[in-house]
Scaffold this motif. Structure first.
Motif, PDB file in Angstrom:
ATOM      1  N   ILE A 265       0.839  -1.207   0.000  1.00 54.84           N
ATOM      2  CA  ILE A 265       0.000   0.000   0.000  1.00 54.84           C
ATOM      3  C   ILE A 265       0.871   1.252   0.000  1.00 54.84           C
ATOM      4  O   ILE A 265       0.616   2.215  -0.741  1.00 54.84           O
TER       5      ILE A 265
ATOM      6  N   CYS B 203       0.827   3.948  -3.140  1.00 56.00           N
ATOM      7  CA  CYS B 203       0.492   5.362  -2.945  1.00 56.00           C
ATOM      8  C   CYS B 203       1.646   6.264  -3.379  1.00 56.00           C
ATOM      9  O   CYS B 203       1.429   7.326  -3.980  1.00 56.00           O
TER      10      CYS B 203
ATOM     11  N   ALA C  71       1.638   6.464  -7.162  1.00 55.77           N
ATOM     12  CA  ALA C  71       0.559   7.331  -7.655  1.00 55.77           C
ATOM     13  C   ALA C  71       0.931   8.803  -7.488  1.00 55.77           C
ATOM     14  O   ALA C  71       0.717   9.628  -8.390  1.00 55.77           O
ATOM     15  N   LEU C  72       1.507   9.138  -6.346  1.00 57.60           N
ATOM     16  CA  LEU C  72       1.869  10.530  -6.081  1.00 57.60           C
ATOM     17  C   LEU C  72       3.015  10.989  -6.983  1.00 57.60           C
ATOM     18  O   LEU C  72       3.000  12.109  -7.514  1.00 57.60           O
TER      19      LEU C  72
ATOM     20  N   GLY D  41       0.073   1.708  -8.959  1.00 53.93           N
ATOM     21  CA  GLY D  41       0.108   3.082  -8.477  1.00 53.93           C
ATOM     22  C   GLY D  41       0.297   4.089  -9.592  1.00 53.93           C
ATOM     23  O   GLY D  41      -0.326   5.157  -9.585  1.00 53.93           O
TER      24      GLY D  41
ATOM     25  N   THR E 269       9.785   3.547  -7.477  1.00 54.84           N
ATOM     26  CA  THR E 269       9.186   2.616  -6.520  1.00 54.84           C
ATOM     27  C   THR E 269      10.065   1.393  -6.328  1.00 54.84           C
ATOM     28  O   THR E 269      10.274   0.933  -5.195  1.00 54.84           O
TER      29      THR E 269
ATOM     30  N   PHE F   6      -0.757  10.990   1.863  1.00 56.15           N
ATOM     31  CA  PHE F   6       0.051   9.781   1.745  1.00 56.15           C
ATOM     32  C   PHE F   6       0.647   9.396   3.096  1.00 56.15           C
ATOM     33  O   PHE F   6       0.671   8.214   3.476  1.00 56.15           O
TER      34      PHE F   6
ATOM     35  N   ILE G  91      -1.989   7.824   5.255  1.00 54.96           N
ATOM     36  CA  ILE G  91      -2.224   6.427   4.873  1.00 54.96           C
ATOM     37  C   ILE G  91      -1.124   5.543   5.446  1.00 54.96           C
ATOM     38  O   ILE G  91      -1.388   4.428   5.942  1.00 54.96           O
TER      39      ILE G  91
ATOM     40  N   ASN H 297      -1.513   2.449   7.975  1.00 57.63           N
ATOM     41  CA  ASN H 297      -0.936   1.207   7.477  1.00 57.63           C
ATOM     42  C   ASN H 297       0.008   0.592   8.507  1.00 57.63           C
ATOM     43  O   ASN H 297      -0.074  -0.592   8.833  1.00 57.63           O
TER      44      ASN H 297
END
Length: 881
Positions: A22, A26, A29-30, A365, A406, A766, A769, A773
């Motif tokens: 997760i 995220c 995506a950011l 993401g 990532t 983020f 989250i 998490n």
């Protein structure tokens, strides 16, 4: 072999890897969303509208240039730098003759562009009204704000091209042709009278024609008003100058070929036209839309800064997540070491697990980041931070960069987290699997070194005096100090447990269990507290940096304005005629017009204001520290030109009263003035104060943003209603109290901060989250521990109470650490930017931040805790780990 083991490990420990998945998704995506902003700044298309039918556009150079020569070790190095000016630069009118004389030029059309906005009735109007109706007869008028609005001479209508759909071209002074979009919005018909606010006093014009682009469409980004040549020249108020020249080549002449010929002809000219630029194709768009061209730099800076911050936070969070995951698998990994798995095999196993999780999270993401980037771009456009004329660019590059980042973050996090388990001897690994180890000496040393680095950044921040320099250091300081807290987390948690043992013991068995967990599982508790501290520290910094500047600017403006009343405008500004009416009203001692722009000294940018010198000391007190503001007024009342500068500008430029100040005005015009005064209130009034007429003549919009009115206390009193009556004929002008002017500069800073709030809000989301998490992971893996407690006699209520107390203890630790980090950074920022250690912290804002953090912490522990208590104790205690 290692790849198969990695797949098996992920399949059997989905919960342990879900947190890392997760966090990485995220982050991808950011990074993708910020990457699309960065790409838009680099490659976003700015399509021409008004200049669509002109294959070539000749325009003035919009940059200030500087050449430096450096000599090092016998070598000479020449550097050329350029920075854009704030206003539109204009061409000498003589350029037109030079262009027309170039072989291959069929037509050369001069263009005049200036602000011109229609004032339309606030109430509904109908096409059934009388044909001779006047817009003002509908009651109160308001500016038409559907889009940017500009005035032009009808002679340049062919640049689009505009064609008349009704009526005839303007020929008389009061004739006007409007575009179809405005005619539709305002229900205008031929013969209507329309009030227009331009660079002069508002004037009523007769609509003699309605025009539309020849292709049947309309201009999406602007409204066009066309005047007669004489009236357009008067309103532009640029004698001997033109905005651009639209050029059409002869048949058979390629635009690129003619552009080269034009460039040669212009560069050989002995006039100011020698620096003129020739644009073709999509390069015409930035010439037409200067704000879009400037937004490119903003997007590149913003996208890079936020994307970099997101990546740094992602690495920080993912390292903690992987460390927690490895800690939860310590027994399993220790067993692998015990059966002769080598350190290299351990690193390869954990690294492949991380890469497998990273590649899936990165792909998903990055796909999610595309709509996030579109939403972010739309929000920036809606806020006005990015003009709609800069089209969004989308390609695979941001997605590829996000997946790559990532994977690198996952691999780096795995290597860092697996460092110890892969290096210790097998026997030690089995021993450490049963009890929590103390932090390694290397970790403590690294934590202390990082803490020193953070302290150095805070010290540097306290001497930075410009927002552009201090902003990146501010957020970097928060992240570096948070990393130090992460490294020193177990030590901090143990110390906090010792301090909190007394209060926690009052919570009964649950409190005593919570105290034992804080002491015995400090690493796990630190892993939960660290992202929470980062969330609180980063959020408080983001929320209170801009108020610190804005409150200081507002206070300086409030203390520096001596006026009794302030004129402001709902539309483009206060016309000079309105200021003159007020100035000649009996009982008014002084009326100071103020305009705002940006100038450059060398390549450095400074906020500047222009003020009318007469009676200025009665309306304005900038807190002069040296020199005299009376000298500024006296010099500028004659031909002598002088300036006043803030203490910041004086220190940076080495100025003092009597110094010569050479600068470049907003439209690229150079000017040299004598410094008459140095003042302290630079945040409230800008860094450089110039004569009003000098600055206004070189601005796109010369109308005053405000007029400060001081009354003659010894003469007849002037009431508010009398002042209102004196400017009644100027639509949209308001007479406000002195306190209403306290935000002249602060409100501008606040509007500029909205984009930063939005972008940093994504990073904070983020981080939030990641907090949930990490806390959920920390609790969900304690099923066996809870089962053993229940078999030993603890009830579900006692265990849940223990979790709540643990959550509150972690929240308290995180709140103290995060608040301390934010406070240190904000104090340093305040010292550097305002000269006082007084950051503006809004109590309700701070309470909201801590309250939201508390809610996240309690929810993220309570829900997984209830789920962890569902299995029967015997089954959970004997289940395979």
């Amino acid at each position: 072999m290692m790849l198969r083991y990695a797949l098996t490990s992920i399949r059997h420990r989905k919960g342990g890897f879900l947190g890392a998945f997760i966090a990485l998704m995220c982050a991808a995506a950011l990074i993708t969303a910020c990457g699309t902003l960065l790409e838009t700044g680099l490659r976003g298309r700015i399509a021409p509208e008004r200049y669509a039918a002109a294959p070539l556009i000749v325009s003035a150079d919009q940059n200030v240039h500087q050449t430096t020569v450096e000599k090092k070790k016998g070598r000479t190095k020449v550097k050329h730098k350029a920075k854009p000016v704030a206003e539109r630069a204009w061409l000498p009118e003589s350029t037109l003759q030079t262009v027309r004389a170039v072989p291959g030029v069929k037509w050369a059309t001069p263009e005049l562009t200036f602000p011109a906005r229609a004032l339309v009735p606030t109430g509904p109007s109908s096409a059934a009204d009388a044909p001779s109706r006047t817009a003002g007869s509908q009651g109160e008028l308001r500016p038409d704000t559907a889009s940017a609005s500009y005035g032009h001479s009808w002679d340049s209508a062919a640049l689009t091209p505009f064609e008349l759909t009704q009526g005839h071209a303007p020929s008389a002074t009061h004739d006007l042709v409007v575009d179809q979009g405005l005619a539709t919005r305002a229900h205008l018909a031929l013969g209507d009278r329309l009030m227009v606010q331009s660079t002069q006093s508002p004037r009523a014009y007769t609509v003699t024609g309605i025009a539309a682009p020849a292709d049947g469409g309309r201009l999406r980004q602007q409204t066009s008003l066309f005047f007669s040549t004489a009236e357009a020249t008067r309103l532009a108020d640029r004698p001997g100058q033109i905005t651009v020249i639209g050029v059409t080549p002869e048949t058979g002449i390629a635009p690129a070929q003619l552009a080269e010929a034009l460039h040669k002809a212009l560069s050989g000219s002995s006039t100011q036209a020698s620096t003129a630029q020739v644009s073709t194709g999509d390069a015409r768009g930035p010439v037409e839309f200067l704000d879009a061209a400037g937004a490119r730099v903003k997007l590149v800076s913003l996208g890079g800064a936020i994307g970099g911050t997101a990546l740094f936070v992602a690495l920080f969070v993912v390292v903690g997540t992987f460390a927690l995951s490895i800690q939860q698998r310590h027994r399993e990994l220790a067993l692998l070491r015990a059966i002769a798995a080598t350190p290299q095999q351990m690193r390869r196993l954990i690294g492949r697990e991380a890469l497998l999780v990273g590649v899936v999270a990165g792909v998903l993401g990055s796909l999610a980041g595309l709509p996030l980037g579109a939403w972010l771009h739309d929000r920036f456009v809606a806020m006005g931070a990015v003009p709609a004329t800069l089209e969004r660019a989308v390609s695979v590059f941001p997605m590829a960069a996000a997946v790559t980042a990532t994977l690198l973050a996952a691999w780096a996090a795995a290597r860092i987290s697996a460092h110890r388990i892969s290096r210790i001897r097998p026997a030690e690994a089995m021993a450490e699997a049963s009890v929590e180890r103390r932090p390694a000496r290397g970790r403590i040393v690294a934590g202390l070194a990082t803490l020193v680095a953070g302290a150095v950044l805070v010290a540097v921040l306290s001497v930075l005096r410009t927002e552009s320099a201090s902003t990146p250091v501010t957020f970097l300081s928060v992240v570096v100090l948070s990393v130090a807290v992460s490294l020193l987390g177990p030590v901090v948690v143990r110390a906090a447990a010792a301090l909190l043992s007394g209060p926690l013991a009052a919570g009964g068995p649950g409190g005593r269990l919570a105290t034992a967990n804080l002491r015995g599982n400090a690493a796990r508790m630190a892993a939960a507290a660290t992202p929470l501290a980062l969330l609180i520290g980063m959020t408080c910094t983001v929320l209170f940096v801009q108020p610190t500047l804005a409150d200081t600017a507002r206070a300086q403006t409030r203390d520096g304005i001596r006026a009794d009343w302030v004129l402001t405008a709902q539309g483009p500004g206060v016309p000079g005629e309105a200021a003159r009416r007020v100035r000649t009203t009996p009982g008014v001692a002084a009326a100071t017009e103020i305009v705002h722009s940006t100038v450059r000294v060398g390549l450095d940018k400074y906020a500047a204001q222009g003020v009318t010198p007469g009676g200025m000391s009665r309306t304005w007190n900038p807190d002069v520290t040296s020199g005299s503001i009376d000298r500024f007024s006296a010099d500028n009342a004659t031909e002598a030109r002088s300036a006043a500068v803030s203490q910041l500008a004086a220190d940076q430029l080495g100025l003092h009263p009597g110094s010569r100040l050479s600068l470049t005005l907003g439209d690229g015009t150079p000017a040299t003035l004598t410094v008459a005064a140095v003042y302290a209130r630079g945040l409230g009034f800008g860094d450089i104060t110039l004569p009003h007429d000098l600055l206004a003549r070189h601005m796109d919009n010369p109308l005053a943003s405000a007029v400060l009115i001081s009354l003659d206390q010894s003469g007849p009193s002037v009431t508010h209603s009398e002042l209102v009556s004196s400017v009644r004929e100027f639509q949209g002008i308001s007479v406000l109290t002195r306190s209403s002017a306290s935000g002249i500069q602060a409100d501008k800073q606040q509007s500029n901060a909205e984009g930063n709030y939005l972008a940093m809000g994504l990073v904070l989301a983020f981080t939030a989250i990641a907090v949930v998490n990490t806390l959920a992971m920390s609790v969900s893996e304690r099923v066996r521990e809870f089962a053993m407690l229940r078999l030993a006699g603890a009830t579900r209520r006692q265990i849940l109470r223990m979790l709540r107390i643990e959550g509150l203890a972690v929240l308290l630790i995180a709140a103290v650490l995060g608040s301390g980090i934010s406070l240190a950074v904000l104090v340093a920022f305040s010292i550097g930017m305002t000269g006082a250690a007084a950051p503006s912290v809004v109590p309700i804002g701070y309470a909201t931040v801590v309250g939201v953090a508390a809610l996240l912490a309690l929810v993220a522990t309570a829900l997984p805790g209830r789920l962890a208590l569902k299995p029967r104790p015997v089954e959970a205690a004997t289940a395979r780990q």
